[in-house]
Design a protein around this motif. Structure first.
Motif, PDB file in Angstrom:
ATOM      1  N   TYR A 131      40.926  26.402  47.223  1.00 32.07           N
ATOM      2  CA  TYR A 131      39.494  25.665  48.291  1.00 32.07           C
ATOM      3  C   TYR A 131      39.554  26.642  49.954  1.00 32.07           C
ATOM      4  N   ALA A 132      38.415  27.121  50.342  1.00 33.06           N
ATOM      5  CA  ALA A 132      38.749  27.627  52.047  1.00 33.06           C
ATOM      6  C   ALA A 132      38.988  26.601  52.851  1.00 33.06           C
ATOM      7  N   ARG A 133      39.786  26.466  54.243  1.00 36.05           N
ATOM      8  CA  ARG A 133      39.563  24.878  55.016  1.00 36.05           C
ATOM      9  C   ARG A 133      38.119  24.873  55.956  1.00 36.05           C
ATOM     10  N   ASN A 134      38.055  26.254  56.427  1.00 37.46           N
ATOM     11  CA  ASN A 134      36.916  26.399  57.239  1.00 37.46           C
ATOM     12  C   ASN A 134      35.909  27.664  56.967  1.00 37.46           C
ATOM     13  N   ARG A 135      35.124  27.738  57.506  1.00 38.76           N
ATOM     14  CA  ARG A 135      33.482  28.732  57.333  1.00 38.76           C
ATOM     15  C   ARG A 135      34.280  29.889  56.776  1.00 38.76           C
ATOM     16  N   ASP A 136      35.130  30.689  58.326  1.00 35.15           N
ATOM     17  CA  ASP A 136      35.588  31.984  57.640  1.00 35.15           C
ATOM     18  C   ASP A 136      36.319  31.983  56.722  1.00 35.15           C
ATOM     19  N   GLU A 137      37.184  32.030  56.068  1.00 35.25           N
ATOM     20  CA  GLU A 137      38.242  31.626  55.012  1.00 35.25           C
ATOM     21  C   GLU A 137      37.617  32.539  54.035  1.00 35.25           C
ATOM     22  N   GLN A 138      35.605  32.395  53.284  1.00 40.14           N
ATOM     23  CA  GLN A 138      35.530  32.519  51.818  1.00 40.14           C
ATOM     24  C   GLN A 138      35.861  33.943  51.638  1.00 40.14           C
ATOM     25  N   GLN A 139      35.778  35.185  52.872  1.00 38.42           N
ATOM     26  CA  GLN A 139      35.858  35.914  52.316  1.00 38.42           C
ATOM     27  C   GLN A 139      37.280  36.823  51.978  1.00 38.42           C
ATOM     28  N   LEU A 140      37.710  36.280  52.860  1.00 40.95           N
ATOM     29  CA  LEU A 140      39.961  36.251  52.820  1.00 40.95           C
ATOM     30  C   LEU A 140      40.140  36.053  50.871  1.00 40.95           C
ATOM     31  N   LEU A 141      39.217  34.443  51.055  1.00 40.81           N
ATOM     32  CA  LEU A 141      39.833  34.140  49.932  1.00 40.81           C
ATOM     33  C   LEU A 141      39.911  34.757  48.153  1.00 40.81           C
ATOM     34  N   GLU A 142      38.646  35.978  48.577  1.00 38.23           N
ATOM     35  CA  GLU A 142      37.865  36.350  47.151  1.00 38.23           C
ATOM     36  C   GLU A 142      39.312  37.623  47.259  1.00 38.23           C
ATOM     37  N   GLU A 143      39.524  38.537  48.774  1.00 33.47           N
ATOM     38  CA  GLU A 143      40.653  39.732  48.722  1.00 33.47           C
ATOM     39  C   GLU A 143      41.901  38.887  47.857  1.00 33.47           C
ATOM     40  N   LYS A 144      42.266  37.638  48.231  1.00 35.99           N
ATOM     41  CA  LYS A 144      43.432  37.790  47.960  1.00 35.99           C
ATOM     42  C   LYS A 144      43.673  37.307  46.304  1.00 35.99           C
ATOM     43  N   LYS A 145      42.576  36.554  46.422  1.00 35.09           N
ATOM     44  CA  LYS A 145      42.657  36.194  44.763  1.00 35.09           C
ATOM     45  C   LYS A 145      42.689  37.529  43.510  1.00 35.09           C
ATOM     46  N   ARG A 146      41.454  38.430  43.989  1.00 37.88           N
ATOM     47  CA  ARG A 146      41.704  39.987  43.664  1.00 37.88           C
ATOM     48  C   ARG A 146      42.987  40.154  43.798  1.00 37.88           C
ATOM     49  N   ILE A 147      44.339  40.442  44.742  1.00 39.69           N
ATOM     50  CA  ILE A 147      45.134  40.585  44.660  1.00 39.69           C
ATOM     51  C   ILE A 147      46.229  40.050  43.940  1.00 39.69           C
ATOM     52  N   LEU A 148      46.092  38.812  43.930  1.00 38.61           N
ATOM     53  CA  LEU A 148      46.939  38.234  42.946  1.00 38.61           C
ATOM     54  C   LEU A 148      46.845  38.397  41.737  1.00 38.61           C
ATOM     55  N   GLU A 149      45.343  38.327  41.171  1.00 37.51           N
ATOM     56  CA  GLU A 149      45.174  39.287  40.026  1.00 37.51           C
ATOM     57  C   GLU A 149      45.455  39.743  39.197  1.00 37.51           C
ATOM     58  N   GLN A 150      46.284  40.915  40.242  1.00 30.80           N
ATOM     59  CA  GLN A 150      46.234  41.936  39.666  1.00 30.80           C
ATOM     60  C   GLN A 150      47.925  42.174  39.903  1.00 30.80           C
ATOM     61  N   LYS A 151      48.453  41.441  40.850  1.00 30.13           N
ATOM     62  CA  LYS A 151      49.947  41.818  40.866  1.00 30.13           C
ATOM     63  C   LYS A 151      50.672  40.556  39.430  1.00 30.13           C
ATOM     64  N   PHE A 152      49.757  39.501  39.994  1.00 34.65           N
ATOM     65  CA  PHE A 152      50.552  38.458  38.590  1.00 34.65           C
ATOM     66  C   PHE A 152      50.534  38.347  37.732  1.00 34.65           C
ATOM     67  N   GLY A 153      49.166  38.944  37.631  1.00 34.23           N
ATOM     68  CA  GLY A 153      48.277  38.502  35.902  1.00 34.23           C
ATOM     69  C   GLY A 153      47.367  37.154  36.673  1.00 34.23           C
ATOM     70  N   ALA A 154      47.142  36.826  37.600  1.00 32.52           N
ATOM     71  CA  ALA A 154      47.384  35.238  37.751  1.00 32.52           C
ATOM     72  C   ALA A 154      45.415  34.980  37.153  1.00 32.52           C
ATOM     73  N   ASP A 155      45.071  33.566  37.075  1.00 34.39           N
ATOM     74  CA  ASP A 155      44.618  33.061  36.401  1.00 34.39           C
ATOM     75  C   ASP A 155      44.011  32.308  37.480  1.00 34.39           C
ATOM     76  N   ILE A 156      42.792  32.654  38.819  1.00 31.07           N
ATOM     77  CA  ILE A 156      42.383  32.199  39.612  1.00 31.07           C
ATOM     78  C   ILE A 156      40.770  31.798  40.131  1.00 31.07           C
ATOM     79  N   ARG A 157      40.881  31.016  40.444  1.00 29.63           N
ATOM     80  CA  ARG A 157      39.610  30.251  40.548  1.00 29.63           C
ATOM     81  C   ARG A 157      39.285  29.708  42.045  1.00 29.63           C
ATOM     82  N   THR A 158      37.966  30.862  42.654  1.00 28.53           N
ATOM     83  CA  THR A 158      37.892  30.575  43.821  1.00 28.53           C
ATOM     84  C   THR A 158      36.627  29.620  43.723  1.00 28.53           C
ATOM     85  N   MET A 159      35.621  28.370  44.440  1.00 25.58           N
ATOM     86  CA  MET A 159      34.883  28.135  43.956  1.00 25.58           C
ATOM     87  C   MET A 159      34.106  28.019  45.595  1.00 25.58           C
TER      88      MET A 159
END
Ligand code: ATP
Ligand code: MG
Length: 203
Positions: A131-159
């Motif tokens: 979860y984002a802790r402030n309003r500016d983080e949502q975009q960064l979170l989505e980018e990181k999610k994609r990176i971690l999915e590729q790198k580790f096959g992670a199952d990540i939920r960002t709401m």
């Protein structure tokens, strides 16, 4: 199959932001229970001078979660002792009848692959929920999610949830108790004169 959420932290002190993230995760992922797990020794930061003791951090988490049937304190990292690594906690909690969901603030997901021990192992044992802790983080979170999915096959939920931008640091630095923590935790902090002085942060 039990759906178990895990919220680790120093909880110095626990606050409404922790509760908000846990409550969002519970709703978003239909969790049966959420364990709040105070660290024994956080591996990557030192608790600043004037911090609550381990026993006090645990007691405040107990007060934070009291009355919520789905939330509870777990002292498993304290009992294990030493530096608290999430991979060890996941190995301890993994069971065939349980699905584990690690609940994180965006700051933790953003440093996940560079700072954490055995990120790949962690991704095999749980779903990461951030979860984002402030309003500016949502975009960064989505980018990181994609990176971690590729790198580790992670199952990540960002709401995309409206964040509650509060922190323990803000409270330790003199922030308004009644806005930052529930009444039972505020009363405990006042009774025990915790965080009375401004504290210099250290990493
Ligand atoms: P400090 O300021 O001392 O670092 P903190 O407020 O960041 O304290 P921690 O105990 O470090 O609290 O955090 C535990 C977990 O809770 C981390 O995953 C963190 O990202 C998450 N978290 C903390 N505050 C919030 C918040 N307001 N919204 C969502 N997640 C949060
Ligand atoms: Mg923090």
């Amino acid at each position: 199959m039990i759906r178990l959420g895990l919220m680790g932290g120093t909880f110095n002190p626990p606050h409404n932001g922790h509760l908000h993230a846990a409550a969002c995760a519970r709703e978003d992922l239909q969790l049966d229970r959420v364990l709040f797990i105070p660290t024994n020794q956080p591996p990557h930061k030192r608790l600043p001078e004037g911090s609550a003791t381990t026993a006090q951090r645990c007691e405040m988490v107990r007060l934070l979660t009291q009355g919520l049937p789905w939330a509870e304190l777990s002292t498993l990292e304290i009992t294990r002792g030493g530096a608290s690594y999430t991979i060890d906690t996941l190995r301890q909690l993994a069971a065939p009848d349980r699905r584990l969901f690690l609940i994180l603030g965006a700051d933790m997901l953003l440093s996940f692959d560079t700072v954490w021990r055995d990120p790949s192992g962690i991704c095999k044992l749980c779903t990461l929920t951030a979860y984002a802790r402030n309003r500016d983080e949502q975009q960064l979170l989505e980018e990181k999610k994609r990176i971690l999915e590729q790198k580790f096959g992670a199952d990540i939920r960002t709401m995309a949830r409206p964040p509650l931008p509060v922190s323990s640091t803000e409270l330790r630095n003199g922030g308004d108790l009644d806005r930052l923590v529930p009444p039972a935790v505020a009363a405990y902090i006042r009774t025990h004169h915790l965080y009375d002085r401004k504290i210099t942060e250290e990493r």
